[in-house]
Design an enzyme around this catalytic site. Sequence first.
Site, PDB file in Angstrom:
ATOM      1  N   ASP A  31       0.850  -1.194   0.000  1.00 57.40           N
ATOM      2  CA  ASP A  31       0.000   0.000   0.000  1.00 57.40           C
ATOM      3  C   ASP A  31       0.884   1.241   0.000  1.00 57.40           C
ATOM      4  OD1 ASP A  31      -2.096   1.742   0.213  1.00 57.40           O
ATOM      5  OD2 ASP A  31      -3.009   0.809   1.956  1.00 57.40           O
ATOM      6  N   ASP A  32       0.848   2.008  -1.089  1.00 55.22           N
ATOM      7  CA  ASP A  32       1.606   3.264  -1.213  1.00 55.22           C
ATOM      8  C   ASP A  32       3.120   3.052  -1.231  1.00 55.22           C
ATOM      9  OD1 ASP A  32      -0.885   4.376  -1.058  1.00 55.22           O
ATOM     10  OD2 ASP A  32      -0.483   5.684   0.643  1.00 55.22           O
ATOM     11  N   CYS A  71      -5.598   3.985  -4.280  1.00 53.17           N
ATOM     12  CA  CYS A  71      -5.793   2.584  -3.931  1.00 53.17           C
ATOM     13  C   CYS A  71      -7.090   1.940  -4.412  1.00 53.17           C
ATOM     14  CB  CYS A  71      -5.655   2.391  -2.422  1.00 53.17           C
ATOM     15  SG  CYS A  71      -6.686   3.488  -1.444  1.00 53.17           S
ATOM     16  N   HIS A 132     -10.961  -2.573   0.994  1.00 58.06           N
ATOM     17  CA  HIS A 132     -11.208  -1.186   0.579  1.00 58.06           C
ATOM     18  C   HIS A 132     -12.027  -1.070  -0.697  1.00 58.06           C
ATOM     19  CE1 HIS A 132      -9.308   3.085   1.052  1.00 58.06           C
ATOM     20  NE2 HIS A 132     -10.581   3.028   1.411  1.00 58.06           N
ATOM     21  N   ASP A 342      -0.094  -0.819  -4.861  1.00 64.10           N
ATOM     22  CA  ASP A 342      -1.324  -0.340  -5.491  1.00 64.10           C
ATOM     23  C   ASP A 342      -1.144   0.999  -6.190  1.00 64.10           C
ATOM     24  OD1 ASP A 342      -1.049   1.163  -3.186  1.00 64.10           O
ATOM     25  OD2 ASP A 342      -3.056   0.768  -2.417  1.00 64.10           O
TER      26      ASP A 342
END
Length: 578
Positions: A31-32, A71, A132, A342
């Site tokens: 993530d990121d 995301c 998410h 992502d």
Amino acid sequence: MARLVWLAFLSATLTLSHGNDRPNFVFFVADDLGIGDVGCFGNDTIRTPNIDSIAAKGAKLTQDLAAAPVCTPSRAAFLTGRYPIRYGMVGMDGPVTLVRLATPTGLPRSEVTFPQLAKDHGYRTALIGKWHLGMNCVWAGDHCQHPNKFGFDYYYGPLYGNGPGCHPDAESFFGPRIAQIIYSRLHLWEISTSIFVAILALKYFKYIQWKTVFLLSVFGWSLAAYPYVVLTKGVRRLNCVMMRDGDIIEMPFDISTMTPRMTLEAVKFLEESKTKNEPFLLEVSFSNVHTALFPYKEFRGKSRHGLYGDSVEEMDWSVGVVMATLERLGLTDNTFVYFTSDNGGHIESGDDGGSNGIYKGGKGQAASEGGIRMPTIVQWPRKIKPGTIVSEATSQMDIFPTVADIIGAPLPQDRVMDGRNILPLLGGAEVTSPHDFLFHYCDEYVHAVRYRPKEGNVTWKAHFVSYNWDPGTTGCYTTFICRCGGPEVTYNDPPLLYDVTNDPAEDRPISAVSDPRYAVVIDVIKKAVEEQNESLTDVKKQFGISNFIPLPWLQECCNFPFCDCQEDVDLSSLQIGG
């Protein structure tokens, strides 16, 4: 009789053999994480030996693109093999198209995911980690967009993900101060009583019936109480939720133990799959390295880059545990392993954000390489040679058709599929990208387009939109994240054109005046954009103002009405930090 026994034994043997021979899948999604944060992509100060090992034993994709720079739409495209705009994962004049827990937005049920495809073909499937992509549609508990509805047999993780509001100190920050102002004159019971008296007055004058009194009372109390709970308990209490399948197991979750707990769940899933002799598809979707940064105690203070570096190294440890489990169970040779992020590093986060290497921009910027070029690596010893480098343009949407090809499943015929099978590229049978064009969307706008001609050895990229970065940076530091339109962008007329094969950092634009190639390439790209637009259909947009208004009747809650529960997990079986 003996013949029947023999045939039954032979059938069982063939079934087991078939189960053993079918390839397995493990997907790691960070993530990121920026492409400049990983050792095999050039970082020499953050330790990522386990991720680097996958690249050394398999393939490194140096031009692998996310379909969106944030995301939620990015993850949707990864699972469906389709641009998010095709099914409405757009709708705001900005890239922050995200899903909140108590809002009726998310991945439409009409979409097909590659885990669903694998499940339909006999695979045991699991998602461990961030989802998410939605939860409830009409009422809390309908779970219409839960991972279990999109092909995952088992789910364990944070539905919403890990945001700044999930930090343990978040409850003592913004919410209570606002609550103190709003409720300083009127207490909650006074507001609720006033609403109830007004409803009884309507009944007294025979405007409504008793059934309506009950419904309005519940609705009115919700409108009064829910904002109070949100403001006093904070986003952390209501959005930071851990689930096991359909059950809430922790609310709010403890960020510091999340990665070790996910790792333990992944190990258990692999061991159970081995015991049951079933082919499997596992996605481990990390919250690392999205803020809030709060790694497990064994990793804090161990890196050279503060909590961000600690979180990257914690994730690398987790990858190592899963890979070691595959090896211990004898599953490595026949398991397709894929690692990616992502979207790019969030450079507006300052020290809490990552590095996108030589590439400009970051998270939220669809036209910038730093927002969409991912640190992607793939390993499958049976098909991919160690040390393979794939420099051609690929997309995360390619995973859907690639998985379909590996398991022998037909692609859906009732929709446009944007991904392409990249197995021939990974295995060396093909040497050029299967994509003639890749469109880089920010929300519903095409900000940039990649074009790979059939002949030659060049990939062109046209920028129709550029970002108005703060001087000396490639980030929009006046805001939390760059927006897709308005004063934060410049509409390029004529478009900027780069040769990203020979100029990946996009430092040398092709001259629109003196270079004869410019007009030819831009004409081809503009025609492709027209054809792409013609392929789109009108669909409901999943994001808008309603996405930011939480609805009380969609709110998940454990231990009602306190919305507070904790999971007790024994992590002693893991060698954490080792």
